[in-house]
Design an enzyme around this catalytic site. Structure first.
Site, PDB file in Angstrom:
ATOM      1  N   ARG A 174       0.830  -1.197   0.000  1.00 40.24           N
ATOM      2  CA  ARG A 174       0.000   0.000   0.000  1.00 40.24           C
ATOM      3  C   ARG A 174       0.872   1.257   0.000  1.00 40.24           C
ATOM      4  NH1 ARG A 174      -1.580  -3.676   3.277  1.00 40.24           N
ATOM      5  NH2 ARG A 174      -0.463  -2.780   5.041  1.00 40.24           N
ATOM      6  N   ARG A 178       0.569   8.724   5.015  1.00 42.86           N
ATOM      7  CA  ARG A 178      -0.728   9.302   5.391  1.00 42.86           C
ATOM      8  C   ARG A 178      -0.577  10.820   5.439  1.00 42.86           C
ATOM      9  NH1 ARG A 178      -1.846   5.386  10.528  1.00 42.86           N
ATOM     10  NH2 ARG A 178      -2.272   3.479   9.351  1.00 42.86           N
ATOM     11  N   ARG A 250      13.283 -16.234   6.991  1.00 40.10           N
ATOM     12  CA  ARG A 250      14.066 -15.387   7.879  1.00 40.10           C
ATOM     13  C   ARG A 250      13.703 -15.793   9.306  1.00 40.10           C
ATOM     14  NH1 ARG A 250      18.288 -13.000   6.010  1.00 40.10           N
ATOM     15  NH2 ARG A 250      18.082 -11.134   7.318  1.00 40.10           N
ATOM     16  N   ARG A 280      14.873  -3.353  15.637  1.00 40.67           N
ATOM     17  CA  ARG A 280      14.018  -2.603  16.563  1.00 40.67           C
ATOM     18  C   ARG A 280      14.269  -3.053  17.993  1.00 40.67           C
ATOM     19  NH1 ARG A 280       7.910  -5.008  15.352  1.00 40.67           N
ATOM     20  NH2 ARG A 280       8.318  -7.163  15.922  1.00 40.67           N
ATOM     21  N   GLU A 301      15.991  -6.819  18.520  1.00 39.59           N
ATOM     22  CA  GLU A 301      15.567  -7.818  17.534  1.00 39.59           C
ATOM     23  C   GLU A 301      16.511  -7.813  16.335  1.00 39.59           C
ATOM     24  OE1 GLU A 301      11.402  -8.174  15.280  1.00 39.59           O
ATOM     25  OE2 GLU A 301      11.195  -8.101  17.456  1.00 39.59           O
ATOM     26  N   TYR A 349       3.009 -15.716   4.846  1.00 38.47           N
ATOM     27  CA  TYR A 349       2.979 -14.858   6.026  1.00 38.47           C
ATOM     28  C   TYR A 349       1.514 -14.560   6.340  1.00 38.47           C
ATOM     29  CZ  TYR A 349       3.460 -11.144   9.328  1.00 38.47           C
ATOM     30  OH  TYR A 349       3.356 -10.407  10.474  1.00 38.47           O
ATOM     31  N   ASP A 351      -1.232 -12.874   9.271  1.00 35.84           N
ATOM     32  CA  ASP A 351      -1.554 -12.222  10.538  1.00 35.84           C
ATOM     33  C   ASP A 351      -2.432 -13.165  11.360  1.00 35.84           C
ATOM     34  OD1 ASP A 351      -0.158  -9.833  10.282  1.00 35.84           O
ATOM     35  OD2 ASP A 351      -1.754  -8.880   9.118  1.00 35.84           O
TER      36      ASP A 351
END
Length: 384
Positions: A174, A178, A250, A280, A301, A349, A351
């Site tokens: 996407r 914004r 990964r 992160r 991480e 992958y 969610d």
């Protein structure tokens, strides 16, 4: 019709949800997992010293537009309001993600309104790229070189272990900008965190008289053959003992550390620069903002290529993997009495909400096939 003897390989969301649905229909369900806990990578546990609810395999934030799935998880655990607000440190400054009007104004030292910022970013964008093929082209087309270099290039390189020129544009699906001050990472209607953690929720899903759970052991093909049907949520290539090679993933390494007080003031702080080895830092007490803890548990991480003894996280799905995946899918279609489900079983992958949706759909489709005397599908969702 008597209940069937069913095996769920894996005690994560897929195995738990399918197992619960079919146990409620009167089938006898055995759930076996190689790890010594339920919940798969969603596993949560309280830290003994600080009392913080720790996301053991990295943070999982629940977000969905699927009302049935939202009602389903709330049936087993109370979900508390939670908005994912991600920050990133670049060039000695902290910005909010996804890129929004505040990020743009702060980065360029401006005070633009939405329409001004839109026109400004369009000036930065590389409009000569008509049909972006790579991740880099997609980013340059939509945000231009400055924002791409600062917020996408280094992070992506560390996360995927290769140049963004080698990754498909689809990874950045996407428009990553914004033109308002909304810094809620997700746009879904329902967002939250389970009050007592995901492991408590999955424990309640598995808490049924028709379900037996065995942990800390692997299932052999010979053992699986003794069941009327197997739902396999382990790695697809693992079912075939990696005969055609290993599909690429990964994996993540976590460097756990503690802090007395508040370390970073937010749950997730990204580090976009290549010179910082980790992607992160996550501070787990901020994932439960309704709780109060003095001490803090944090994870640095690191992303790297997944080896045979590592936990697979993100399927790579580039050209070579897709070729191998196609060969494994063909092999799988010759199998009888087994269905491949979930993130690892379909090498996609997913969610959490999509995993639950697909698990509910799979359980219903299997029950329907059973009722009609038909052969249930090997894949309820095509991996390719």
């Amino acid at each position: 019709m008597g209940g069937k003897n069913l095996l769920m390989v894996g005690a994560g969301l897929s195995g738990a949800v399918i197992g619960r649905h079919l146990a409620e229909l009167g089938h006898k369900v055995t759930v076996i997992d190689a790890r010594d806990h339920i919940g798969g990578n969603c596993h949560t546990e309280r830290d003994g010293d600080t009392g913080v609810m720790v996301h053991v395999y990295g943070p999982h934030i629940f977000h969905t537009d699927d009302e049935e799935v939202w009602e389903y998880v709330n049936r087993f655990e109370r979900f508390m309001p939670y908005k994912n607000r991600v920050k990133t440190t670049v060039g000695g400054h902290v910005y909010s993600l996804p890129i929004n009007l505040h990020t743009i104004n702060q980065f360029y030292g401006r005070a633009m309104r939405p329409d001004e910022a839109k026109a400004f970013i369009e000036e930065q964008a590389d409009t000569s790229i008509d049909d972006p093929q790579t991740f880099e082209e997609q980013a340059l087309r939509f945000v231009g070189p400055d924002l791409y270099e600062a917020f996408f290039k280094g992070y992506t390189q560390k996360q995927w272990g290769c140049s963004p020129t080698e990754l498909p544009a689809s990874i950045l699906k996407r428009l990553p900008v914004r033109f308002n001050y909304d810094d809620n990472y997700f746009a879904h209607r329902f967002q939250g965190m389970p009050e007592n953690g995901y492991t408590a929720m999955i424990g309640r899903i598995l808490d049924h008289e028709g379900i037996r759970v065995e942990l800390g052991r692997k299932v052999t093909r010979a053992e699986a053959a003794a069941y009327d049907h197997v739902f396999y949520s382990g790695p697809l290539d693992g079912w075939f003992d990696y005969e055609l090679g290993r599909l690429g993933y990964r994996t993540l390494d976590f460097e756990r550390f503690t802090h007395d007080g508040d370390y970073q003031g937010t749950a997730v702080m990204n580090y976009g620069e290549v010179g910082v080895p980790y992607t992160r830092i996550t501070e787990h007490k901020h994932f439960s903002p309704w709780e109060s803890h003095e001490g803090s548990v944090l994870y640095r991480e690191f992303s790297r290529e997944c080896g045979p003894d590592d936990i697979p996280y993100y399927p790579i799905r580039l050209v070579d993997e897709k070729e191998m995946l196609s060969a494994y899918v063909d092999r799988a279609k010759t199998e009888r009495g087994v269905s491949f489900v979930g993130r690892l079983g379909t090498y996609r992958y997913l969610d959490m909400d999509v995993t639950i949706r697909e698990a509910l759909d799979a359980a219903r489709a299997w029950a329907r096939a059973e009722e009609l005397g038909e052969t249930p599908p090997v894949f309820f969702v095509a991996p390719l």
